[in-house]
Design a protein around this motif. Sequence first.
Motif, PDB file in Angstrom:
ATOM      1  N   THR A 198     -30.336  -6.013  -6.148  1.00  0.00           N
ATOM      2  CA  THR A 198     -31.190  -4.997  -6.740  1.00  0.00           C
ATOM      3  C   THR A 198     -30.443  -4.331  -7.872  1.00  0.00           C
ATOM      4  O   THR A 198     -29.215  -4.255  -7.844  1.00  0.00           O
ATOM      5  CB  THR A 198     -31.624  -3.954  -5.687  1.00  0.00           C
ATOM      6  N   ASP A 201     -29.980   0.969  -5.966  1.00  0.00           N
ATOM      7  CA  ASP A 201     -28.875   1.230  -5.061  1.00  0.00           C
ATOM      8  C   ASP A 201     -28.622  -0.017  -4.207  1.00  0.00           C
ATOM      9  O   ASP A 201     -29.479  -0.430  -3.441  1.00  0.00           O
ATOM     10  CB  ASP A 201     -29.251   2.427  -4.180  1.00  0.00           C
ATOM     11  N   SER A 239     -35.881   0.222   7.438  1.00  0.00           N
ATOM     12  CA  SER A 239     -35.755   0.900   6.159  1.00  0.00           C
ATOM     13  C   SER A 239     -34.288   0.994   5.786  1.00  0.00           C
ATOM     14  O   SER A 239     -33.431   1.132   6.638  1.00  0.00           O
ATOM     15  CB  SER A 239     -36.311   2.305   6.284  1.00  0.00           C
ATOM     16  N   ALA A 240     -34.007   0.917   4.543  1.00  0.00           N
ATOM     17  CA  ALA A 240     -32.655   1.110   4.023  1.00  0.00           C
ATOM     18  C   ALA A 240     -31.660   0.075   4.527  1.00  0.00           C
ATOM     19  O   ALA A 240     -30.467   0.206   4.326  1.00  0.00           O
ATOM     20  CB  ALA A 240     -32.133   2.510   4.322  1.00  0.00           C
ATOM     21  N   ALA A 242     -31.930  -3.181   3.758  1.00  0.00           N
ATOM     22  CA  ALA A 242     -32.049  -4.370   2.918  1.00  0.00           C
ATOM     23  C   ALA A 242     -30.706  -4.818   2.370  1.00  0.00           C
ATOM     24  O   ALA A 242     -30.489  -5.993   2.131  1.00  0.00           O
ATOM     25  CB  ALA A 242     -33.023  -4.100   1.780  1.00  0.00           C
ATOM     26  N   ASN A 243     -29.812  -3.883   2.135  1.00  0.00           N
ATOM     27  CA  ASN A 243     -28.505  -4.227   1.586  1.00  0.00           C
ATOM     28  C   ASN A 243     -27.491  -4.561   2.671  1.00  0.00           C
ATOM     29  O   ASN A 243     -26.300  -4.604   2.421  1.00  0.00           O
ATOM     30  CB  ASN A 243     -27.973  -3.067   0.739  1.00  0.00           C
ATOM     31  N   ASN A 660     -36.383  -1.400   1.682  1.00  0.00           N
ATOM     32  CA  ASN A 660     -35.481  -0.560   0.895  1.00  0.00           C
ATOM     33  C   ASN A 660     -36.292   0.526   0.204  1.00  0.00           C
ATOM     34  O   ASN A 660     -37.314   0.252  -0.411  1.00  0.00           O
ATOM     35  CB  ASN A 660     -34.750  -1.409  -0.151  1.00  0.00           C
ATOM     36  N   ASP A 661     -35.822   1.747   0.329  1.00  0.00           N
ATOM     37  CA  ASP A 661     -36.496   2.857  -0.358  1.00  0.00           C
ATOM     38  C   ASP A 661     -35.495   3.696  -1.148  1.00  0.00           C
ATOM     39  O   ASP A 661     -35.744   4.855  -1.449  1.00  0.00           O
ATOM     40  CB  ASP A 661     -37.271   3.741   0.636  1.00  0.00           C
ATOM     41  N   ALA A 662     -34.352   3.092  -1.493  1.00  0.00           N
ATOM     42  CA  ALA A 662     -33.305   3.848  -2.181  1.00  0.00           C
ATOM     43  C   ALA A 662     -33.620   3.971  -3.670  1.00  0.00           C
ATOM     44  O   ALA A 662     -33.085   3.259  -4.505  1.00  0.00           O
ATOM     45  CB  ALA A 662     -31.956   3.165  -1.979  1.00  0.00           C
ATOM     46  N   TRP A 700     -42.694  -0.098  -0.659  1.00  0.00           N
ATOM     47  CA  TRP A 700     -41.424  -0.594  -0.140  1.00  0.00           C
ATOM     48  C   TRP A 700     -40.974  -1.876  -0.838  1.00  0.00           C
ATOM     49  O   TRP A 700     -41.766  -2.781  -1.061  1.00  0.00           O
ATOM     50  CB  TRP A 700     -41.548  -0.892   1.355  1.00  0.00           C
ATOM     51  N   GLU A 701     -39.711  -1.907  -1.127  1.00  0.00           N
ATOM     52  CA  GLU A 701     -39.083  -3.149  -1.572  1.00  0.00           C
ATOM     53  C   GLU A 701     -38.780  -3.968  -0.316  1.00  0.00           C
ATOM     54  O   GLU A 701     -38.423  -3.414   0.709  1.00  0.00           O
ATOM     55  CB  GLU A 701     -37.787  -2.774  -2.298  1.00  0.00           C
ATOM     56  N   ARG A 730     -35.070 -10.893  -2.594  1.00  0.00           N
ATOM     57  CA  ARG A 730     -35.509  -9.505  -2.695  1.00  0.00           C
ATOM     58  C   ARG A 730     -36.806  -9.488  -3.493  1.00  0.00           C
ATOM     59  O   ARG A 730     -36.810  -9.791  -4.678  1.00  0.00           O
ATOM     60  CB  ARG A 730     -34.427  -8.673  -3.385  1.00  0.00           C
TER      61      ARG A 730
END
Lengths: 1042, 501
Positions: A198, A201, A239-240, A242-243, A660-662, A700-701, A730
């Motif tokens: 991404t 973040d 959530s969050a 993804a990384n 991911n919602d960063a 959302w990603e 992604r």
Amino acid sequence: MFFVGVIFNLLAFLDTNFIIHNKNTNYMKSNYLLIVFLMFSTLVFSQSYDIGGTVKEKKSGLSIPGVNIQIKNSTKGTTTDFDGKFTFKGISSGSVVVFTFIGYKTFEYTVTGTDTNMSIALSEDEKVLDEVVVIGYGSQKKKEITGAVSTVDSKTLEVLKPVRIEQALQGTVSGVNVTTQSGSPGAALDIRIRGIATNGDAKPLTIIDGYIGELGLLNPNDIETITVLKDAQAAIYGSAAANGVILVTTKMGKKNSKGKIVYNTYAGFQETSRTLPILNATEYALLLNERYANSGNTIPYTNVSGFGKGTNWQDKVLNKGVPIINHDLTFSGGSDKITYSVSGSHLDQEGIVGESKSGFLRNTARVSLGADVTEKLKLKTNVIYTYFNRRTLPENSNASVLLNAVNAPSNLSPYDTSGNFTVFPGGSLGNEMINPLAQIANSYNDYNFKQINGNFGLDYKITSAFVLSSSIGFKTANSESKSFSPILDYGSGKVFNTTRSSVSQNAVNDNNYSFDLFATYTKTIAENHKLVGVVGNTIYKEYGNGLFATGYDVPNNSWDFADISLANGAPPQGTVPVSSYVYDERRLSYFGRLQYDYKGKYLLSAMLRRDASTKFGPGNKVGYFPSVTAGWVISDEGFFGESSIVNFLKLRGSYGIVGNDAIPNNGYISQLTGEGTYVFDGTLINGRASGQIPNPNLKWEEAKKFDVGVDMNLFDNKINIVVDYFIDTRADLLIPGIPVSGISGGQAPGASNPTINAGTVRNEGIEFAVNYSNSFSDDFNMSLGYNVTMLRNNVTYMGTPFIAGGSFGIGQQAPSRMQVGHSIGYFYGLKTNGVFQNQQEVNDAPSQVELGVAASPGDIRYVDVNGDGKISFDDRTDIGDPIPTATMGFNMQFNYKALDFSMYTFASLGNNMVRNYESVAPDANRLNYVLGRWTGEGTSNSIPRVTTAATTNNLFSDYFVEDASYVRIQNIQLGYSLNPNMIEKVGLSKLRLYAGVNNLYTFTKYKGFDPGASNGAPIGGGIDYGFYPTPRTYMLGLNINF
Amino acid sequence: MTITVFATMTSSCSDDFVSRPVQYSIDSENYFNSESDYENAVIATYDLLQSTFINVLMGEIASDNTFAGGNSPTDVIGYQQIDQMIHGPVNENLKQLWDWMFAGVQRANYILEFKDKTDFDGKNKVIAEARFLRAYYQFELVKWFGGIPMKGDARFSPGDETSIPRSSVSEVYASIQNDLIYAAENLPATPAQKGRATSGAALALLGKVYLYDKKYDLAAETFGKLIATDRYHLVKTADLTTQQINVGLTPFGSIFEESGENGPESVFEIQYTDVEGASYGQLQYSEGNVAVGFAGPFGYVGPVFADGNNFNLPTPKLVSAFEAGDLRKEVTILDMVAWIAQNPGTSYTKQNQDTGYFNRKYIPRKRRTEAAGDVKLTSPNNYRAIRYADVLLMAAEAYNKSTAPNDALARNYLNEVRRRAFGDNNHDITASGAALADFIQAERRVELAGEGHRFFDLVRTGKAAQEIPGFTANKNELFPIPIEEIQFAAGNWQQNPNYNN
């Protein structure tokens, strides 16, 4: 509503506690009866022997409390006491007594007679498949793990001695890459799991003991294990996640263990790991003469005989023997109901540039407590306090101290005859270059950070199969910073001159809390079918505020008086020297997971998580994240037989979607946060204008994670191999500030382009890790580890033609891009093909005049990429990228008698870096590679001529893109442990002395300070603005256990 | 216990938890509830005038008045390409100009979209300011790019670029003229604060737009109306203060010094200050005149002036355009060789395309101690967007080209300017017709040199191809739509003629 929930929960807890307490008394009574019954039964069998003695750890000779001792095929057993002692009476002849303890090889003893003075030595079993791994809302035996999961344990951390824990992940875990933003003390590091997916973040989620935290703030010695979830296994954190997710377990006391005091300390000296080879004063003067002469100008230095070597500015700026000191102290232990661990640490590090002007001081304290309140209710709490103080110098820009040291002419002296800092001339040296020593002396800032965070968790066993867990986590952090800008005069025209002093003070308050509640149901059906179900809910809220203010006219122009309380000068008319912000972001999640296995052979788990986030507008808040993982332990199959080579073989696979919602807050609404300032009547007046262009459709990603892997143990479990192939796609990539048409006003002051789900990035790769460990004898054992990650990054879709980023040189177009068909953040510039040797070659080649000026012999020859017969900026193309094609770690440990030796190395291959720390000022100094420049036909086909005349040689091209592949010996350490029997007499159980070197040597062709550095930006990373090098640290240390 | 906890959890953790209000935030859609709300939005609309520094800088570089300069032939490629007339759709600086002018249009349209929301006394004046500013920004856009997309009194939102077409040039001019007619009728004659648009400014801009639109009768009528108000005059010796005289300023020279800002000749002036700067990556944030710092001599050490980036260097051709005895030459051109001779110890570093000449009207002066920020990005020099001298020359042009030309009046206006320039009546022009038209344009060149008008004057009079080296007729009259915008529009907008994407 949430608070009501908490209160109810607390009441419920108190209530339960009360009831259980009563029950407990009943339970105690029944226990008594059992003991009486057992004693009675012993009397029945009279033909028996007694055994007893001590169980010790083979390697250290330390006694082990709590070892399970059982007669094989019976329920009869005992355990060792605090001192590792046991007595076991009434064992019939020929019985096999089995000694088991987690993490050690099982020991069997056949009873043939009475022996009450036995000495049993258990050896460590590092490859046990029964090892338990935390996987988020539960744990699993390593054998049964179906996701791509790697761990780093406290032993590795003890050896690596990282100042910040992130450093310990470099080279020790496959699939993880760590880059330093700077080598300055306390600087941040970036962790990337399985590549960069991404341009927002890309930081993984860190969970400390079940609670969202920050890795870099922990004391490394407080950590028991670090678990990295790399694939869809992380979906439980939806959530969050993804990384990727990093799970940290901090050290707890052990049950039924004697109080243990551990003291560790080291002191070290740091120095730079590299200085750049710069021209000395004579070389500099001669080169400058050539530059001027080549353009037909009068030479500046007619007589260079007295120039000598001049000043080595890097030696002046980079100090040697810069101290670093660390202490930490831990008390831990436990009874049969309570475990505790209390620790504190202190770290003080000065910087190799500017010493105390770039220092880092960190203190931490931690209390961890576990209690079996009743048989059914367990409590666990962990509170960590962190304080640190950091001072910094200007870095990574044209104002950087190091950049000035590298580019300063070596014929200038640091001080003038009266002992003041030499004032650098302006003009052809540029008005940005100033005396770096003066710059250090004039830098004043201070940053203080205090944080308390922790959690409080309860497990309530409703039935043996059904456990209810809840946990409250919290963080509150305060930081204060102050920077002082004195009145400065670096010489006429210098851009850093200031005519008014000012002091800026900031206070930031960040908080968050989370509340988890989940139930775990474990059931075995028909003996072979095991089910574990988890359902739960978690809420998370982060909130805080910041306040920023500047005061003018500091009394006496002095740091000692630099405080807004004294700086009472009026701010320039119309400027607002104060600002603030608040934020409040939340997530609400529900999750469920079902794990099933048949005989531990066929493993399946499925997860579903529903997340709602305040980052998205109405209608888009909720995302659903499903995943499945499966495994097959082939070595348990009948057909596999008892292979003498392969002891264990597991095939596993996973697929899932993680969110991911960063992204920047409130991207779905339009707020008046823009800058609308104009001058009326000569005074600045502030109006109101729109900020970021809103995107009400933000959603959302999604990270689609696919992984197949094999886990294998060979040769009596001495060799362990893990191989993974993964594709991480992604989709609906959230791109903050994505370029959109300028007609919507996104480029107005204080405005910005919207965040849009508009991209797909694919990371595909292979990870391979092999570990070998063997005890050759009681005195000698070794372990070797090697891991490699190969990665290919590709942007496969974008909702905009490209995004440009980064910067190169002065007034040049952005060098980095994100674009379909390329790696994220690839370098976009001109391609070179040697140096023009003569005018004929220039005449025969496509004209380069459109770049600004026609080429002359000795200039760089560019490639006509688009074949239009001329060289223009349209010929720019992909000339490299900062993403390594392979990263690898090679680690070894040897123990021979009392000596231990370890070495950790890391290699990064195929990453490019852009040389952007060279000043373009005509009179700036140069790196000595310029000595190999073109000076006439046949002299050089790679380094262009020097001249003060206009050329296109400084345009961004592959001439400035270097192969920054490197191999780094990260750490070597040699330790000596004193004989336990000897030190026991003075009350110690362990005394180890060691000497080590961190960042010993880096093998690389890269010319700059640090090939492993990056500012971490997905677009614009890998551009070297003169990175502060990572110091080499020589240290001596001591580990003492009481 | 389980039931209790689950019951509370389900009720407390509904999705309400993630529907929180945004604290201390003004939502743009719930704004415009008071006069001050409108006023604040108007101030923000003025803000983008400061970003027109790039129009002035690039406009001058595009003409035959100046070279791009800079540190090297590759320093700010976009400027260099425009200087050589080899610019194409890939040009970051043209993209900046596009973005910033549309940002101005967007801010004006924000007010106009909500113009009926709240009523108060004097609202017409606020609406008139917004329409004046929209016209100013749209005029810049139409000058540079030709037809542009327009959405009436409404803001663009992402996606509009694929559906709203580029209006024709005459549609854009019609809209601008309507805005300015309204502004001229509703703005006050004297500004409440220095820097505010006035009815005079609206008339002057309207007349100028008519000239560009080749509606000479309307232009003449409009300029006539403005001149008749008698509110402006050329700066003359009587206007000078003792201090100005003591430092040796001529009437013409005084205009471009700080003490001459917002003077009697100033019809519309863009305001700058030196107390708040910006970074090179975000030049639109600066409250200072970036064009000034960019035009300064590099590495300058000496009296009066200050260091700059060596852009926008007067060409020898411009210097020789001044007739002997023209007092404006010394004010317009800083001859460094002569200056250094007069002021021993002064030095600067020659950079790319050094001619020894600098644009004296707009190069940085010595800073005040109160100044802050990067000296090269934070010059306080106001940009005299419309001077009365410009009005007189435009009026002369309009009367000369009217359906029923009035060359006598045209000559009067032209000679009014020339008499100040030479300090006598001996240089009066007596020509008529086409010859007079040429004299008017020649006068515009020297009177307004360094002020960003030359390129557009050459284009609208059809002289660009013969005067500007590298200028391609039927192509370079307009600048290309930035490549990014063509791509965003996804086929909705055509590139300007003869530019290849």
